[in-house]
Enzyme design. Structure first.
Site, PDB file in Angstrom:
ATOM      1  N   TYR A 269       0.808  -1.212   0.000  1.00 29.87           N
ATOM      2  CA  TYR A 269       0.000   0.000   0.000  1.00 29.87           C
ATOM      3  C   TYR A 269       0.848   1.271   0.000  1.00 29.87           C
ATOM      4  O   TYR A 269       0.380   2.333  -0.402  1.00 29.87           O
ATOM      5  CB  TYR A 269      -0.944   0.022   1.207  1.00 29.87           C
ATOM      6  CG  TYR A 269      -1.990  -1.073   1.204  1.00 29.87           C
ATOM      7  CD1 TYR A 269      -2.178  -1.893   0.097  1.00 29.87           C
ATOM      8  CD2 TYR A 269      -2.789  -1.298   2.302  1.00 29.87           C
ATOM      9  CE1 TYR A 269      -3.127  -2.894   0.092  1.00 29.87           C
ATOM     10  CE2 TYR A 269      -3.753  -2.298   2.317  1.00 29.87           C
ATOM     11  CZ  TYR A 269      -3.912  -3.098   1.208  1.00 29.87           C
ATOM     12  OH  TYR A 269      -4.858  -4.090   1.205  1.00 29.87           O
TER      13      TYR A 269
ATOM     14  N   LYS B  92       4.361 -15.324   3.402  1.00 35.48           N
ATOM     15  CA  LYS B  92       4.423 -16.129   2.178  1.00 35.48           C
ATOM     16  C   LYS B  92       5.898 -16.373   1.875  1.00 35.48           C
ATOM     17  O   LYS B  92       6.416 -16.054   0.802  1.00 35.48           O
ATOM     18  CB  LYS B  92       3.707 -15.395   1.034  1.00 35.48           C
ATOM     19  CG  LYS B  92       3.412 -16.281  -0.189  1.00 35.48           C
ATOM     20  CD  LYS B  92       2.476 -17.427   0.114  1.00 35.48           C
ATOM     21  CE  LYS B  92       2.169 -18.200  -1.177  1.00 35.48           C
ATOM     22  NZ  LYS B  92       1.476 -19.475  -0.897  1.00 35.48           N
TER      23      LYS B  92
ATOM     24  N   ASP C 131      -2.120 -18.342   2.593  1.00 38.37           N
ATOM     25  CA  ASP C 131      -3.219 -19.097   1.997  1.00 38.37           C
ATOM     26  C   ASP C 131      -3.754 -20.150   2.960  1.00 38.37           C
ATOM     27  O   ASP C 131      -4.969 -20.350   3.072  1.00 38.37           O
ATOM     28  CB  ASP C 131      -2.794 -19.728   0.663  1.00 38.37           C
ATOM     29  CG  ASP C 131      -1.414 -20.346   0.695  1.00 38.37           C
ATOM     30  OD1 ASP C 131      -0.722 -20.255   1.726  1.00 38.37           O
ATOM     31  OD2 ASP C 131      -1.008 -20.926  -0.332  1.00 38.37           O
TER      32      ASP C 131
ATOM     33  N   ASP D 131      -4.960  -7.001   5.972  1.00 41.01           N
ATOM     34  CA  ASP D 131      -6.187  -6.380   5.466  1.00 41.01           C
ATOM     35  C   ASP D 131      -7.186  -7.458   5.071  1.00 41.01           C
ATOM     36  O   ASP D 131      -8.363  -7.436   5.447  1.00 41.01           O
ATOM     37  CB  ASP D 131      -5.837  -5.489   4.277  1.00 41.01           C
ATOM     38  CG  ASP D 131      -7.004  -4.622   3.822  1.00 41.01           C
ATOM     39  OD1 ASP D 131      -8.082  -4.679   4.448  1.00 41.01           O
ATOM     40  OD2 ASP D 131      -6.835  -3.889   2.839  1.00 41.01           O
TER      41      ASP D 131
ATOM     42  N   ASP E 101     -10.547  -8.966   7.498  1.00 38.13           N
ATOM     43  CA  ASP E 101     -11.927  -8.897   7.010  1.00 38.13           C
ATOM     44  C   ASP E 101     -12.568 -10.284   6.996  1.00 38.13           C
ATOM     45  O   ASP E 101     -13.758 -10.435   7.306  1.00 38.13           O
ATOM     46  CB  ASP E 101     -11.971  -8.294   5.605  1.00 38.13           C
ATOM     47  CG  ASP E 101     -12.027  -6.776   5.639  1.00 38.13           C
ATOM     48  OD1 ASP E 101     -12.005  -6.204   6.735  1.00 38.13           O
ATOM     49  OD2 ASP E 101     -12.107  -6.162   4.560  1.00 38.13           O
TER      50      ASP E 101
END
Length: 378
Positions: free
Chosen positions: A147, A206, A238, A262, A266
């Site tokens: 971001y 990751k 994942d 993020d 959620d």
């Protein structure tokens, strides 16, 4: 702290922001009377409200008030139907929210996800998947990663040679950058947050694909060695997404990079039954026993239900509780607000997003009625 004025910048924003902010301020004032602290709340425009007021999503006057305050109680920004009318760099999510995070170095986002047992039936998971209950704290790094790394969008002309015409296309680049120092400070937040909880940190990365994931895992492992009382496990993002659905009760504190946090926060929030139930705290530097923070609900502006007295104000009210705890050290007042929310739910008060017609104990109420019920229980 009770003898001081608590200076709060209240930025309600767009959509349902103003109406849920009204309920949070109502509850804060009741708590102030009970616990003898004084609030100096300055309400200022932000988001599209800021654009309409001063031509930009974060007006200079609003930013000035934030700088003079001890904390920011934030609503939500963004009206998708208006986005095409201005350049993407000027849209509220970038020009207001991301700028505030960078301006105040709000590097640590805490998002607690807790499913009240009275609302277990509205969780999308079957009871057997809920285990002993869902109580997760997602700790997300907030000022690095995709971001905030270098970005570009460019037109590319690729020569293919005769007799072919050049190939033309657009290319967008977002760069994922993080430093060891940024990882260290967010890791300390996660391990310290785990101590009064169940003493377990699950670090998400990751590392099998991304270089920043390799660095993340190495640094977190090093910091973890400084907390021998806290169990540390590593999990690929994942698999983490899958495990949140399969067995969420295994998680205590989840430590995540910005983008991963993020997405996973959620996903975790959905387990709480409704985004309207879930607060978050974005914390910056601590000085003189004060931590500057921005406190915002997990959900968005929900413009389709704005002004209809049906939005759930609980997330915004719980944001106020987080603010009292983290920025002002008023743990007892924060706990009283959280207990009042639990009492209102236990009494059967339900806004539309958490209401089930078949529940004989539930009574559908509006935004203001839910705020009144919680204020009365503080």
């Amino acid at each position: 702290m009770s003898s001081e004025h608590l200076r709060v910048a209240a930025l309600a924003g767009d959509g349902i922001g103003p109406e849920v902010m009204h309920e949070a301020i109502k509850v804060l004032r009741v708590a102030g009377k009970r616990f003898d602290f004084k609030l100096e709340i300055t309400e200022m425009p932000v988001g599209w409200a800021g654009i309409d007021f001063a031509g930009k999503a974060l007006p200079d006057l609003t930013l000035d008030v934030c700088k003079k305050s001890d904390a920011i109680l934030f609503g939500s920004v963004g009206l998708p139907h208006r986005d095409p009318t201005i350049p993407k760099e000027q849209r509220p999510e970038r020009a207001a929210l991301l700028r505030l995070r960078k301006e105040f170095e709000l590097f640590a986002n805490l998002r607690p996800v807790k499913l009240p047992k009275e609302l277990a039936s509205i969780c999308p998971l079957r009871p057997e998947r809920q285990g002993d209950g869902i109580d997760i704290l997602v700790v997300r790094e907030l000022t690095a990663g995709l971001y905030f790394g270098p970005k570009s969008t460019e037109e590319v002309v690729e020569a293919l040679g005769p007799p072919h015409q050049p190939r033309r296309y657009r290319k967008a680049v977002d760069t994922m950058v993080i430093t060891s120092g940024e990882i260290e400070r967010i890791a300390h937040v996660a391990f310290q947050a785990a101590r009064p909880r169940r003493k377990k940190v699950t670090s998400i990365d990751k590392a099998n694909v991304l270089e920043n994931g390799v660095l993340w895992r190495e640094v977190v492992t090093g910091i973890g060695a400084q907390y021998p009382d806290i169990a540390l496990e590593h999990m690929f993002v994942d698999n983490g997404a899958m495990q949140l659905v399969l067995r969420p009760s295994q998680f205590d504190v989840m430590l995540c990079e910005n983008t991963f946090g993020d997405i996973l926060s959620d996903e975790a929030a959905a387990l709480g039954g409704s985004l309207g139930m879930l607060p978050s705290a974005s914390l910056g530097k601590t000085s003189a026993e004060k931590t500057f923070g921005l406190y915002e609900p997990a959900g968005g502006t929900a413009p389709d239900i704005a002004g209809k007295n049906i939005a759930n104000p609980i997330a915004q009210i719980l944001c106020a509780a987080l603010m009292l705890r983290h920025s002002f050290g008023l743990g007892a007042a924060a706990a009283a607000i959280e207990t009042a929310v639990a009492k209102a739910i236990r009494a059967g008060h339900r806004t539309g997003d958490i209401y089930e017609a078949g529940d004989p104990k539930a009574r559908k109420v509006g935004t203001h009625e839910m705020g009144d019920a919680i204020a009365l229980a503080v």
